[in-house]
Design a protein around this motif. Structure first.
Motif, PDB file in Angstrom:
ATOM      1  N   LYS A 141       4.236 102.205   2.956  1.00  0.00           N
ATOM      2  CA  LYS A 141       2.545 102.448   2.845  1.00  0.00           C
ATOM      3  C   LYS A 141       2.362 104.033   2.938  1.00  0.00           C
ATOM      4  CE  LYS A 141       0.181 102.033   6.675  1.00  0.00           C
ATOM      5  NZ  LYS A 141      -0.640 101.581   7.691  1.00  0.00           N
ATOM      6  N   LYS A 143      -0.616 106.509   2.581  1.00  0.00           N
ATOM      7  CA  LYS A 143      -2.081 106.766   2.851  1.00  0.00           C
ATOM      8  C   LYS A 143      -2.375 107.914   2.479  1.00  0.00           C
ATOM      9  CE  LYS A 143      -5.401 106.636   6.571  1.00  0.00           C
ATOM     10  NZ  LYS A 143      -5.615 106.983   7.958  1.00  0.00           N
ATOM     11  N   SER A 145      -5.786 110.432   1.970  1.00  0.00           N
ATOM     12  CA  SER A 145      -7.062 110.765   2.400  1.00  0.00           C
ATOM     13  C   SER A 145      -7.371 112.022   2.244  1.00  0.00           C
ATOM     14  CB  SER A 145      -6.794 110.733   4.087  1.00  0.00           C
ATOM     15  OG  SER A 145      -5.983 111.497   4.606  1.00  0.00           O
ATOM     16  N   GLU A 224     -10.727 107.779   1.393  1.00  0.00           N
ATOM     17  CA  GLU A 224      -9.448 107.523   1.476  1.00  0.00           C
ATOM     18  C   GLU A 224      -8.657 106.137   0.923  1.00  0.00           C
ATOM     19  OE1 GLU A 224      -8.724 105.358   5.861  1.00  0.00           O
ATOM     20  OE2 GLU A 224      -8.501 107.442   5.858  1.00  0.00           O
ATOM     21  N   THR A 226      -5.187 103.331   0.469  1.00  0.00           N
ATOM     22  CA  THR A 226      -3.837 102.975   1.094  1.00  0.00           C
ATOM     23  C   THR A 226      -3.347 102.208  -0.192  1.00  0.00           C
ATOM     24  OG1 THR A 226      -4.494 102.950   3.192  1.00  0.00           O
ATOM     25  CG2 THR A 226      -2.286 102.351   2.581  1.00  0.00           C
ATOM     26  N   THR A 228       0.473 100.128  -0.793  1.00  0.00           N
ATOM     27  CA  THR A 228       1.445  99.464  -0.141  1.00  0.00           C
ATOM     28  C   THR A 228       2.582  98.878  -1.211  1.00  0.00           C
ATOM     29  OG1 THR A 228       0.277  97.514  -0.021  1.00  0.00           O
ATOM     30  CG2 THR A 228       0.231  98.813   1.916  1.00  0.00           C
TER      31      THR A 228
END
Length: 664
Positions: A141, A143, A145, A224, A226, A228
């Motif tokens: 993952k 992320k 931001s 943000e 994400t 995966t």
């Protein structure tokens, strides 16, 4: 990580840059005054931590200014990357000495960015550093931001409120399909071209806070996203992030006066997102901007542009094509020079003739002023006599006299009859004398006298009769006198005009003669430079011969120049070929751009429109916030500083380093 993946990663950012120019730079296209367009190139670690900042500034339209252009900048290590212009600096204030071209310069800075990028990595739920992730496999993952550090305090609804600069941020990354599978993103799009998973995500940090949305709507405006995926032997190339405060400015939200207009502007935002997707087809136009790392690319492109390859090769080709015309023109020029020299000789001869003619003319007229004075005096005497003769009393006397002559002839004719009757008495007297025996000689003399008188009276009687010559002559004389005297009256009446004309002639003729004298003097001056003209004509012919020889040397040098131009064109062709390959790679993004457009439409439907409905509760506050956000975007014109009175636009390009093994 192979080179193809690196190149495609850079194409993502180049596409975003092109689209931002489409949406955010329209106001500069028509600008007349100097504006500052600033590009901030940021090198960062794989986690987003800044390692180096390079700022490139373009003073647009500064080339139209003569003298000094005033600017402001807090950069260090400033260099002029294109021209030869120099500057002086005192603190932030800069004075550029202009050389007729726009100014392009760059420098360094360590100041904090207005927006912050952070990448956080997780493997199987555990947070790791990028280097700890390297070579591992599992569920990954990432992320991404954004944090906005640029804000101003505005008064909204009577309260002091924090409004963030509306930076729109877009991040692109490419994940190799050999290592990443089942790639998903919660706020963006994933495009699979077969070899790679192209991931594009976006956010507008601070916008939700500036709008003060309720929690259920705040989630629709992201700061943000994400990503995966399932990964094998983790490694990842560079990521590229583009940020600009000008994208929302195109919506012109500060002109909104009602809720309906707010809704319309939000619809414009949806349209802008659609344009963002549609505009992905223009990615190939700016592939060269990101073929290498941003800093190295800019230096290389500027140097290549400075060298002027295109201008040189184009100039060689144009000059080669026009060489025949140039040679022909030189020959025509030389022929014209010869003709001009011949014409000069003719001109000199003609000038001599003109000067001679002017002198002759002056000799002919120089005595006219004295002659016209004599004529004027005679005219005055003549007109005085005419005026005297033409007086009414004189005219009447002459007419009456002529009439009396005619009447007298008629009276004489009448008296002649009585005179003829007296001849009978004479004849009786002569008869009596003859009878008395008077002297024969006396009688003969009396008869001769009588005969002569009788003949004279008969002739006079015929002349004075109505058809006689004397009577007719007297009548013609009377008629002629009448005519002459009538004409004399008219002549006397016009004598003043005649004397006036003579006086005018007497006044103007000296001026005419004076001008003819000047003409004579001018004719002399006309011939004074004959020798210089003839000498110049000879020099012109000589120069023409020299020019013909020079043209032959030019033709010889042109062949050598064409060979060099051909070699330069071949090298340029190789460069174009490389750009074509990069363009081919960008075409793979077209389908993904269409998918991105759908995502933007979804964002519009589920986010923007819901925001619109949510703010029906407080329209006035909403409008004030929107205006404040728009103003904040307009007010952010530069990162490193900007000259007073300049318009400005700034964009940020953040490149994170690769996560790879040292031997890759």
């Amino acid at each position: 990580m192979n080179k193809n993946v690196k190149i495609m990663g850079k194409t993502v950012l180049s596409g975003v840059l092109v689209l931002s120019l489409i949406l955010g730079s329209g106001s500069f296209a028509a600008a007349k005054k100097i504006s500052k367009q600033e590009s901030v190139y940021v090198n960062a670690g794989a986690d987003g931590q800044v390692t180096e900042i390079t700022v490139a500034d373009w003073l647009k339209n500064s080339g139209l200014v003569s003298g000094t252009v005033k600017d402001s900048s807090d950069l260090t290590d400033i260099i002029n990357v294109k021209g030869e212009e120099t500057y002086s600096q005192s603190g932030k204030s800069m004075d550029w000495s202009m050389a007729g071209e726009d100014i392009y310069y760059q420098g360094k800075t360590t100041k904090e960015l207005p927006v912050e990028l952070k990448l956080t990595y997780f493997l199987d739920g555990q947070e790791m550093t990028p280097q700890e992730m390297l070579g591992k496999s599992g569920t990954v993952k990432i992320k991404v931001s954004y944090e906005n550090h640029s804000s101003k305090t505005k008064e909204i609804g009577g309260r002091k409120t924090t409004i963030y600069t509306p930076f729109v941020m877009v991040t692109g990354m490419i994940l190799s399909s050999d290592n990443f599978t089942h790639v998903e993103i919660d706020n963006g799009r994933v495009i699979n071209d077969g070899s790679n998973q192209i991931v594009v995500g976006m956010g507008i940090p601070g916008l939700a806070e500036s709008l003060n949305l309720e929690e259920e709507y705040e989630d629709k405006i992201h700061s943000e996203f994400t990503v995966t995926a399932e990964v094998t032997d983790f490694s990842m190339g560079n990521t590229f992030t583009y940020a600009s405060a000008g994208l929302l400015d195109e919506l012109n939200l500060d002109g909104t006066d009602s809720f309906d207009e707010v809704e319309e502007k939000l619809s414009d935002l949806t349209d802008a997102v659609t344009q963002l997707a549609d505009g992905s087809k223009t990615l190939s136009e700016s592939m060269s901007l990101f073929s290498e790392k941003m800093g190295a690319l800019k230096t290389t492109v500027k140097k290549y542009e400075k060298d002027g390859v295109k201008k040189v090769t184009s100039g060689i080709n144009t000059f080669a094509k026009g060489n025949g015309t140039f040679t022909k023109g030189v020959k025509e020029y030389v022929n014209g020079a010869d003709s001009l020299a011949g014409g000069t000789t003719t001109y000199v001869d003609g000038a001599s003739q003109i000067a001679s003619g002017c002198a002759s003319l002056y000799e002919a007229v120089k005595d006219l002023p004295s002659q016209i004075k004599t004529f004027d005096q005679g005219l005055k005497t003549y007109t005085g006599g005419v005026d005297e003769l033409g007086k009414k009393e004189n005219v009447k006397a002459l007419k009456d006299g002529a009439k009396a002559v005619s009447s007298g002839i008629t009276e004489i004719h009448s008296n002649l009859a009585q005179l003829k009757a007296s001849f009978a008495n004479n004849e009786a007297l002569i008869g009596a004398l003859e009878a008395s025996g008077a002297d024969a000689a006396l009688i003969a003399q009396l008869k001769e006298v009588t005969k002569t008188q009788k003949a004279a009276i008969e002739a006079l009687e015929g002349a004075t009769s109505a058809d006689g010559t004397l009577k007719k002559g007297a009548e013609q004389l009377s008629s002629g006198v009448n005519t002459v005297m009538d004409s004399l009256s008219k002549l006397s009446g016009n004598s003043s005009s005649l004397t006036s004309a003579s006086q005018t002639l007497n006044t103007q003729l000296p001026v005419l003669v004076e001008n003819i004298q000047k003409l004579k003097e001018g004719g002399k001056k006309l011939t004074d430079n004959e020798k210089k003209l003839l000498s110049g004509a000879k020099a012109l012919i000589k120069a023409g011969k020299t020019m013909k020889k020079s043209v032959k040397k030019v033709n010889k040098g042109m062949k050598t120049l064409q060979k060099g131009g051909k070699a330069l064109n071949q090298a340029t062709g190789q460069l174009v070929s490389g750009i074509g390959k990069l363009s081919s790679a960008s075409e793979k993004l077209d389908n993904g751009a269409e998918e991105l457009k759908k995502g933007m439409a979804k964002l519009n439907e589920q986010g923007v429109k819901k925001i619109n409905r949510a703010y029906e509760k407080d329209i006035k506050t909403l409008l004030e916030r929107i205006r404040a956000i728009s103003d904040a975007g307009k007010e952010y014109k530069s990162f490193s500083g900007i000259g007073k009175g300049m318009d400005g636009e700034v964009k940020f390009i953040i490149e994170t380093e690769e996560v790879k093994k040292d031997d890759e």
